[in-house]
Write an enzyme that holds these catalytic residues in place. Structure first.
Site, short mmCIF file in Angstrom:
data_model
loop_
_atom_site.label_atom_id
_atom_site.label_comp_id
_atom_site.label_asym_id
_atom_site.label_seq_id
_atom_site.Cartn_x
_atom_site.Cartn_y
_atom_site.Cartn_z
N GLY A 240 21.35 18.97 -13.48
CA GLY A 240 20.93 18.45 -14.77
C GLY A 240 22.03 18.14 -15.75
O GLY A 240 21.77 17.64 -16.85
N GLU A 274 23.32 22.66 -8.53
CA GLU A 274 22.83 21.48 -7.81
C GLU A 274 23.06 20.20 -8.59
O GLU A 274 22.12 19.47 -8.90
CB GLU A 274 21.32 21.64 -7.56
N PRO A 275 24.31 19.90 -8.93
CA PRO A 275 24.53 18.69 -9.72
C PRO A 275 24.40 17.43 -8.86
O PRO A 275 24.84 17.41 -7.72
CB PRO A 275 25.99 18.86 -10.18
N ARG A 277 23.80 13.82 -10.70
CA ARG A 277 24.30 12.77 -11.59
C ARG A 277 25.73 13.03 -12.06
O ARG A 277 26.53 12.12 -12.16
CB ARG A 277 23.37 12.71 -12.81
N ARG A 313 16.01 2.46 -13.12
CA ARG A 313 16.10 3.33 -14.29
C ARG A 313 15.79 2.63 -15.62
O ARG A 313 15.09 3.20 -16.45
CB ARG A 313 17.47 4.01 -14.36
N TYR A 317 12.57 4.45 -17.09
CA TYR A 317 12.87 5.46 -18.13
C TYR A 317 13.39 4.83 -19.43
O TYR A 317 13.87 5.56 -20.29
CB TYR A 317 13.98 6.41 -17.66
N CYS A 354 8.50 -10.50 -10.66
CA CYS A 354 7.38 -11.01 -11.46
C CYS A 354 6.72 -9.91 -12.26
O CYS A 354 5.58 -9.53 -11.99
CB CYS A 354 6.38 -11.67 -10.54
N TYR A 383 20.92 7.89 -8.72
CA TYR A 383 19.56 7.38 -8.93
C TYR A 383 19.55 5.86 -9.08
O TYR A 383 18.74 5.30 -9.81
CB TYR A 383 18.90 8.06 -10.14
N1 LLP Z 1 17.95 20.31 -8.70
C1 LLP Z 1 16.64 20.08 -8.87
C2 LLP Z 1 15.68 21.12 -8.55
C3 LLP Z 1 16.22 18.83 -9.37
O1 LLP Z 1 14.94 18.60 -9.56
C4 LLP Z 1 17.18 17.84 -9.68
C5 LLP Z 1 16.77 16.53 -10.16
C6 LLP Z 1 18.54 18.13 -9.47
C7 LLP Z 1 18.90 19.39 -8.99
C8 LLP Z 1 19.64 17.16 -9.76
O2 LLP Z 1 19.64 16.80 -11.10
P1 LLP Z 1 20.91 16.03 -11.74
O3 LLP Z 1 22.07 16.97 -11.70
O4 LLP Z 1 21.15 14.82 -10.93
O5 LLP Z 1 20.46 15.70 -13.11
N2 LLP Z 1 15.51 9.81 -11.33
C9 LLP Z 1 15.90 10.42 -12.57
C10 LLP Z 1 16.41 11.82 -12.38
C11 LLP Z 1 15.42 12.71 -11.71
C12 LLP Z 1 15.97 14.06 -11.45
C13 LLP Z 1 15.07 14.87 -10.61
N3 LLP Z 1 15.57 16.17 -10.28
C14 LLP Z 1 16.91 9.52 -13.26
O6 LLP Z 1 17.20 8.45 -12.76
O7 LLP Z 1 17.38 9.86 -14.36
#
Ligand code: LLP
Length: 430
Positions: A240, A274-275, A277, A313, A317, A354, A383
């Site tokens: 996150g 769990e990074p 992004r 995205r 979003y 479209c 993503y």
């Molecule tokens: N761990 C868990 C349990 C998660 O649900 C997620 C993301 C991550 C790790 C990785 O999160 P990050 O570090 O990448 O923020 N499609 C959306 C993002 C959805 C994220 C879902 N879970 C977007 O394009 O912003």
């Protein structure tokens, strides 16, 4: 840092000109920088080294096999959420101890495959799932290493679709339920070892406070669970960590660690994170070419060859991605707050799909461009391709990985034939 730089009058990824890649491979085209991927991974590793057990790159953010291989070779583990992602891991021969498997709705075959593969832990999100994991492990004659996913009930300033840590979200179990489950473990779930506790607050969070709050909210529970279950060794803090999309100030790994590490030290468990992004987002761009420019009384439309199927995205979003002609220095690109000051006329950058929702950017101050001009869409390494679809029967883009002066095609462009072959056979059937 990122490795998309402007020199010799052109945008480059590391040592390779983006325009030359588009000429060779066509557009839309995703281009990733190995240097940036490794740099971001290394920054997190160094910043959190005092408490770190394992960084598990979130495969959903960018699941390209070559990207995963690069990170695996750098020492990364992986966070997966489906049997399909597990097959990616298996294809690369990555050991199970480097893998955590999350998700609210794992199927029976997925649980079985994960246990057989020997994943480090299954992040379990409900009592019903725990029942299923326990039964599957018994059937296979295996032990099931499990992390309970807690819902830390923390609000975060992010898009409502990507906040996950509030109690009204579908993720995790509340602390009371978790306490009851921990008490029942040995008796009711004899094949389960509680090796970890998992929280994930949300995604694209650009301040430390929600993470801190999440950790603090579960700390008393963790202390209690540890006393009951000596096998509990890992605290998975999820992912996150937000990035700079040019309208947000994101935290660096060091700043984040300054706030979080002291709190994590108090907890005293090895940390898994769990990074997705943070590692991949700014390590990729998408290139797209202008097809037409059209004006009506109030608007200019720059019509390009990429759309919401290639990069979802913006439509899904309302996410902001910087977009700029590839021949120009991106430092001259006005951010979203500079609409009035830039002196440039505004434009919507839209694709051929479209739907009115099919756009990459709306109401942007944008230089004059002409058909054939190449545009760079920034911060699309996470993503981007992984959420692409075939809507409007559009083949998905090619992906390239650049390292220094070299590049490799790491996924060929899909063909229309790739798409039709899954349906063609059915045509002759009654
Ligand atoms: N761990 C868990 C349990 C998660 O649900 C997620 C993301 C991550 C790790 C990785 O999160 P990050 O570090 O990448 O923020 N499609 C959306 C993002 C959805 C994220 C879902 N879970 C977007 O394009 O912003």
């Amino acid at each position: 840092m990122h490795s998309f730089r402007y020199h010799d009058g052109a945008q480059h990824c590391e040592g390779v000109s983006l325009a030359s890649l588009a000429d060779q491979y066509g557009t839309p085209l995703y281009v990733y920088s190995a240097e940036t991927l490794l740099d971001h991974f290394g920054k997190l590793q160094r910043a959190f080294h005092e408490v770190l057990g394992l960084i598990c790159f979130s495969v959903k953010a960018n699941s390209n096999l070559s990207v995963l291989k690069l990170l695996h070779e750098a020492g990364s583990g992986f966070d997966i959420v489906s049997g399909g992602e597990l097959e990616r891991i298996r294809t690369l021969g990555i050991p199970g101890e480097k893998v955590v498997f999350a998700g609210v709705g794992k199927s029976q075959p997925e649980i079985e495959a994960a246990l057989r593969y020997g994943v480090r832990m299954l992040n379990v999100e409900s009592e019903a799932e725990l029942v299923s994991v326990d039964a599957t492990a018994k059937k296979l004659g295996l032990r099931a290493p499990v992390a309970l996913r807690l819902n830390p009930d923390v609000a975060s300033k992010t898009h409502p679709y990507i906040t996950t840590g509030k109690k009204e979200n579908k993720f995790g179990v509340d602390l009371d339920t978790a306490s009851r489950l921990v008490e029942r473990l040995g008796r009711d779930f004899p094949a389960v070892d509680l090796v970890g506790i998992h929280v994930h607050v949300g995604s694209q969070i650009t301040e430390a406070a929600p993470f801190l709050q999440g950790i603090r909210n579960v700390a008393p529970f963790l202390a209690q669970a540890r006393a009951q279950r000596p096998e509990l060794a890992l605290f998975d803090i999820g992912g996150g960590f937000g990035i700079w999309y040019s309208d947000q100030q994101a935290l660096t790994a060091d700043v984040l660690a300054q706030d979080l590490v002291p709190e994590l030290k108090k907890i005293g468990l090895k940390v898994v994170m769990e990074p997705g992004r943070f590692i991949a987002g700014n390590a990729g761009v998408m290139l797209t070419r202008v097809r037409y420019v059209k004006r009506n009384a109030s608007k200019r439309f720059v019509i390009v060859d990429a759309d919401m199927n290639d990069l979802m995205r913006p439509s899904f979003y309302k996410a902001y991605h910087g977009i700029w002609p590839t021949r120009l220095d991106p430092h001259t690109m006005p951010g979203p707050d500079a609409l009035e000051d830039s002196g440039l006329g505004r434009a919507d950058i839209v694709g051929p799909i479209c739907e009115s929702g099919g756009f990459l950017g709306l109401d942007r101050p944008f230089p004059e461009v002409a058909p054939g001009d190449l545009l760079t869409v920034f911060s699309t390494g996470a993503y981007g391709f992984s959420m692409a679809s075939n809507y409007n029967t559009r083949p998905r883009a090619a992906e390239l990985l650049v390292h220094g002066a070299h590049h490799r095609l790491v996924r060929r462009r899909e063909t229309i034939d790739d798409l039709l072959k899954l349906e063609r056979d059915a045509l002759g059937a009654p």
